[in-house]
Design a protein around this motif. Structure first.
Motif, short mmCIF file in Angstrom:
data_model
loop_
_atom_site.label_atom_id
_atom_site.label_comp_id
_atom_site.label_asym_id
_atom_site.label_seq_id
_atom_site.Cartn_x
_atom_site.Cartn_y
_atom_site.Cartn_z
N MET A 105 2.30 25.78 3.94
CA MET A 105 1.89 26.52 5.13
C MET A 105 1.66 27.99 4.81
SD MET A 105 3.80 26.61 8.78
CE MET A 105 4.59 25.03 8.58
N HIS A 106 1.64 28.32 3.52
CA HIS A 106 1.51 29.73 3.14
C HIS A 106 0.14 30.27 3.52
CE1 HIS A 106 4.88 28.25 0.89
NE2 HIS A 106 5.18 29.45 0.45
N ILE A 107 0.12 31.32 4.33
CA ILE A 107 -1.14 31.94 4.72
C ILE A 107 -1.68 32.73 3.53
CG2 ILE A 107 -2.24 33.56 6.33
CD1 ILE A 107 0.11 33.04 8.26
N PRO A 108 -2.95 32.50 3.16
CA PRO A 108 -3.52 33.27 2.04
C PRO A 108 -4.06 34.62 2.51
CG PRO A 108 -5.09 31.63 2.79
CD PRO A 108 -3.88 31.50 3.66
N GLY A 113 0.50 32.18 -1.13
CA GLY A 113 0.63 33.06 0.03
C GLY A 113 0.14 34.44 -0.36
N GLY A 114 -0.73 35.02 0.47
CA GLY A 114 -1.33 36.30 0.11
C GLY A 114 -0.36 37.46 0.25
N LEU A 115 -0.62 38.52 -0.52
CA LEU A 115 0.22 39.72 -0.40
C LEU A 115 0.06 40.35 0.97
CD1 LEU A 115 2.17 41.61 -1.94
CD2 LEU A 115 0.19 42.95 -2.63
N THR A 116 -1.19 40.36 1.48
CA THR A 116 -1.40 40.93 2.82
C THR A 116 -0.80 40.04 3.90
OG1 THR A 116 -3.56 39.86 3.01
CG2 THR A 116 -3.54 42.11 2.15
N ALA A 117 -0.59 38.76 3.57
CA ALA A 117 -0.03 37.83 4.55
C ALA A 117 1.48 37.66 4.36
CB ALA A 117 -0.72 36.47 4.44
#
Lengths: 212, 101
Positions: free
Chosen positions: A1-4, A101-105
């Motif tokens: 479920m990690h948002i990119p 998972g994105g750094l911004t996310a």
């Protein structure tokens, strides 16, 4: 479920950071009470287990997979604030070392998997299990708490993307719920199996929070 | 308890090494929705950091399965060590400041 990276706009990146950072701060302050020499190895191994288990995506229907979050597991066994710290640690490592998972996310991912998931899991567990040490009731509560934690995380994740303006809620929410209703069953099964095993070999670990 | 922690760490390492190669490679729930509803392109090429082991693959290892298992084992140990380190540093600090114990 990690948002990119790319799924959240600037506004939602800021909002999710603003929401999650203070709560992680509270978790750090609150765990001071329980951070003793016995709690640290337990938290460390819980974090390690969650990291490893999250790698093992299980297939659900129709060419989609899911993986354990482990947030409810950590909350049930070690308490919700410890679970917040454990999940936050895992998410930061996944983001920085493995590009998951994105750094911004990261703020958003911490919010949904590191804060919402353990707390919803904890609340549902306490509501259903109460102070009972009845094994069947505890395991039933564990299953439902884990299922709810996955659903809650997916709803919050959906809202972050919807409020970023990239998809409308009536398109995204039913689709997200459709898959996560199933993924949550996997979450519930795995968590219940682990808790069931621990009630056999180390029952005080499962029941220590019942007293609180 | 120490024995229990050690055993649980071994189990975690075994999961990372021996179960992760069997992980489903299908998109997860969120990726699937992003594909179906047409916003997966938003994430393409948007990664803002370079990572040492992108996508759970140990660099420099030719065999894909081995590279994944090694990355998993490394990640499991890193996670254990970071959480342990954070806890230890934090305890020392809170004892000095708060004078607990």
């Amino acid at each position: 479920m990690h948002i990119p990276d790319g799924f959240l706009d600037t506004k939602m990146i800021a909002a999710s950071l603003a929401a999650s950072a203070p709560l992680v701060g509270v978790a750090v302050a609150r765990t001071k009470k329980v951070f003793d020499d016995r709690q640290i190895p337990k938290m460390s191994v819980m974090a390690a287990f969650i990291f490893a288990a999250q790698m093992v995506n299980f297939p659900i229907a129709g060419g989609t997979s899911g993986h354990l979050l482990g947030a409810a597991l950590a909350a049930i066994l070690l308490g919700p604030w410890s679970a917040v710290l454990i999940m936050t640690t895992v998410l930061i490592i996944q983001c920085l070392v493995f590009l998951d998972g994105g750094l911004t996310a990261l703020g958003g991912n911490i919010l949904l998997m590191g804060i919402v998931a353990p707390w919803v899991g904890w609340w549902v567990y306490r509501l259903l299990a109460g102070k009972s040490t009845d094994r069947t009731r505890v395991l039933g509560a564990t299953f439902l708490a884990s299922w709810c934690s996955t659903i809650a995380a997916s709803v919050v994740g959906t809202l972050l993307i919807v409020f970023s303006g990239y998809v409308t809620i009536n398109i995204a929410l039913p689709a997200m719920l459709g898959w996560h209703v199933l993924i949550g069953i996997g979450e519930g099964l795995i968590t219940s199996v682990v808790v069931a095993y621990l009630t056999q070999v180390k029952s005080e670990l499962v029941f220590q929070n019942q007293k609180a | 308890m120490k024995k229990g922690v050690f055993l649980a760490l071994l189990v975690s390492l075994a999961i990372a090494a021996f179960l992760s190669p069997f992980a489903s490679t299908s998109p997860d729930g969120l990726e699937r929705v992003a594909e179906d509803k047409g916003f997966i392109h938003l994430s393409e090429g948007k990664q803002v950091v370079k990572s040492p082991m992108p996508d759970y693959v140990m660099p420099g290892v030719k065999n894909e399965t081995t590279a994944g298992s090694l990355a998993g084992v490394a990640g499991t140990l890193i996670t254990f060590a970071v959480m342990y380190g954070v806890g230890k540093i934090y305890i020392r600090k809170s004892r000095r400041v708060g004078g607990r114990q």
